[in-house]
Write an enzyme that holds these catalytic residues in place. Structure first.
Site, short mmCIF file in Angstrom:
data_model
loop_
_atom_site.label_atom_id
_atom_site.label_comp_id
_atom_site.label_asym_id
_atom_site.label_seq_id
_atom_site.Cartn_x
_atom_site.Cartn_y
_atom_site.Cartn_z
N LYS A 25 0.84 -1.20 0.00
CA LYS A 25 0.00 0.00 0.00
C LYS A 25 0.88 1.26 0.00
O LYS A 25 2.11 1.16 0.20
CB LYS A 25 -0.93 -0.06 1.21
N TYR A 61 -12.02 -2.63 -3.68
CA TYR A 61 -12.61 -2.71 -2.33
C TYR A 61 -14.14 -2.68 -2.36
O TYR A 61 -14.77 -2.29 -1.37
CB TYR A 61 -12.07 -1.58 -1.46
N PHE A 67 -15.43 3.22 6.92
CA PHE A 67 -14.05 3.58 6.58
C PHE A 67 -13.76 3.50 5.08
O PHE A 67 -12.65 3.81 4.64
CB PHE A 67 -13.05 2.71 7.36
N ARG A 71 -1.75 -14.76 3.81
CA ARG A 71 -2.46 -14.06 4.89
C ARG A 71 -1.75 -14.27 6.23
O ARG A 71 -1.73 -13.38 7.07
CB ARG A 71 -3.91 -14.55 4.97
N THR A 112 -5.54 -7.94 10.33
CA THR A 112 -5.82 -6.63 9.72
C THR A 112 -5.37 -5.48 10.60
O THR A 112 -4.73 -4.54 10.12
CB THR A 112 -7.34 -6.51 9.44
N ARG A 138 2.62 -7.23 9.24
CA ARG A 138 1.96 -6.13 9.96
C ARG A 138 2.41 -6.08 11.42
O ARG A 138 2.56 -5.00 12.00
CB ARG A 138 0.45 -6.27 9.85
N ASN A 159 -1.71 -0.04 7.24
CA ASN A 159 -1.22 -1.41 7.54
C ASN A 159 -0.42 -2.03 6.41
O ASN A 159 -0.34 -3.24 6.28
CB ASN A 159 -2.37 -2.30 8.03
N HIS A 195 -1.76 -5.42 1.39
CA HIS A 195 -3.01 -6.17 1.15
C HIS A 195 -2.66 -7.55 0.61
O HIS A 195 -1.73 -7.68 -0.18
CB HIS A 195 -3.88 -5.44 0.11
N GLU A 207 -9.11 -10.26 -8.17
CA GLU A 207 -8.17 -9.14 -8.01
C GLU A 207 -7.06 -9.18 -9.07
O GLU A 207 -6.68 -8.14 -9.61
CB GLU A 207 -7.59 -9.17 -6.59
P1 RTP Z 1 -6.73 -6.10 2.99
O1 RTP Z 1 -8.00 -6.36 2.21
O2 RTP Z 1 -6.18 -4.71 2.80
O3 RTP Z 1 -5.71 -7.18 2.86
O4 RTP Z 1 -7.14 -6.14 4.52
P2 RTP Z 1 -7.96 -7.21 5.28
O5 RTP Z 1 -8.59 -8.22 4.36
O6 RTP Z 1 -7.06 -7.71 6.35
O7 RTP Z 1 -9.10 -6.29 5.91
P3 RTP Z 1 -10.48 -5.77 5.30
O8 RTP Z 1 -11.50 -5.96 6.35
O9 RTP Z 1 -10.71 -6.31 3.93
O10 RTP Z 1 -10.18 -4.22 5.22
C1 RTP Z 1 -9.47 -3.68 4.13
C2 RTP Z 1 -8.59 -2.58 4.63
O11 RTP Z 1 -9.39 -1.52 5.13
C3 RTP Z 1 -8.71 -0.85 6.17
N1 RTP Z 1 -9.54 -0.89 7.36
N2 RTP Z 1 -9.71 0.14 8.13
N3 RTP Z 1 -10.60 1.90 10.16
C4 RTP Z 1 -10.95 0.63 10.21
O12 RTP Z 1 -11.62 0.17 11.10
C5 RTP Z 1 -10.50 -0.25 9.12
N4 RTP Z 1 -10.82 -1.51 8.99
C6 RTP Z 1 -10.20 -1.92 7.85
C7 RTP Z 1 -7.40 -1.57 6.40
O13 RTP Z 1 -6.38 -0.92 5.64
C8 RTP Z 1 -7.69 -2.93 5.82
O14 RTP Z 1 -6.51 -3.60 5.44
#
Ligand code: RTP
Length: 150
Positions: free
Chosen positions: A11, A51, A59, A87, A93, A104, A114, A117, A128
């Site tokens: 990122k 996304y 968010f 992962r 996350t 992370r 973080n 991705h 993707e």
């Molecule tokens: P990613 O898709 O980036 O690999 O992350 P992930 O599956 O671990 O988490 P996901 O729930 O898909 O969230 C995507 C990205 O959104 C941001 N986020 N911010 N402020 C918040 O509460 C929050 N929650 C998620 C993070 O950058 C997360 O990686």
């Protein structure tokens, strides 16, 4: 041997902090192989599509703006169980919950910064990779596979 693939993105914060090499090193050291790699200033439509499943989250607008804020490094890695293991290498996350030893857990503090991705399922990876690498992936036969797989 499986040719499972996953989509990994450094990122904007990871690129700005010069962590791209460290992240590639961790995937390569584990035994995974690069199949695609590019530095990219993302257009809004791609970030929104990437996304799309999070569109209803509070968010989401901030997340899209963050992805647009500077270039990202988009990658595809291949290898046995690379989606699930990717992962694990990445960690939870929220960096507060990421174990030390994960990317992370070792390299960041805030959930909104973080650094990386990784696709969360084989199906997400296919979607993707199609979005980020419409030109397709590079095919080649890595020479060290017999030293990685029995
Ligand atoms: P990613 O898709 O980036 O690999 O992350 P992930 O599956 O671990 O988490 P996901 O729930 O898909 O969230 C995507 C990205 O959104 C941001 N986020 N911010 N402020 C918040 O509460 C929050 N929650 C998620 C993070 O950058 C997360 O990686």
């Amino acid at each position: 041997m499986t040719t499972e693939v996953t989509f990994i993105m450094v990122k904007p914060d990871g690129v700005q902090r010069n962590l791209t090499g460290e992240i590639i090193r961790r995937f390569e050291a584990k035994g995974y192989y690069l199949r695609g790699l590019k530095l990219k200033q993302v257009e809004r439509s791609l970030a929104e599509e990437h996304y799309i499943d999070l569109k209803s989250k509070p968010f989401y607008p901030g997340l899209v703006d963050y992805i647009l804020s500077a270039p990202v490094v988009a990658m595809v890695f291949s290898g046995k169980n690379v989606v699930t293991m990717g992962r694990k290498l990445i960690g939870a996350t929220n960096p507060l919950a990421s174990e030390p030893g994960t990317i992370r857990g070792d390299l960041c503090i805030d959930v909104g910064r973080n650094v990386i991705h990784g696709s969360d399922s084989v199906e997400s990876a296919q979607r993707e990779i199609g979005l980020w690498f419409p030109e397709g992936l590079v095919e080649y036969k890595p020479h060290m596979l017999p030293w990685i797989y029995e």
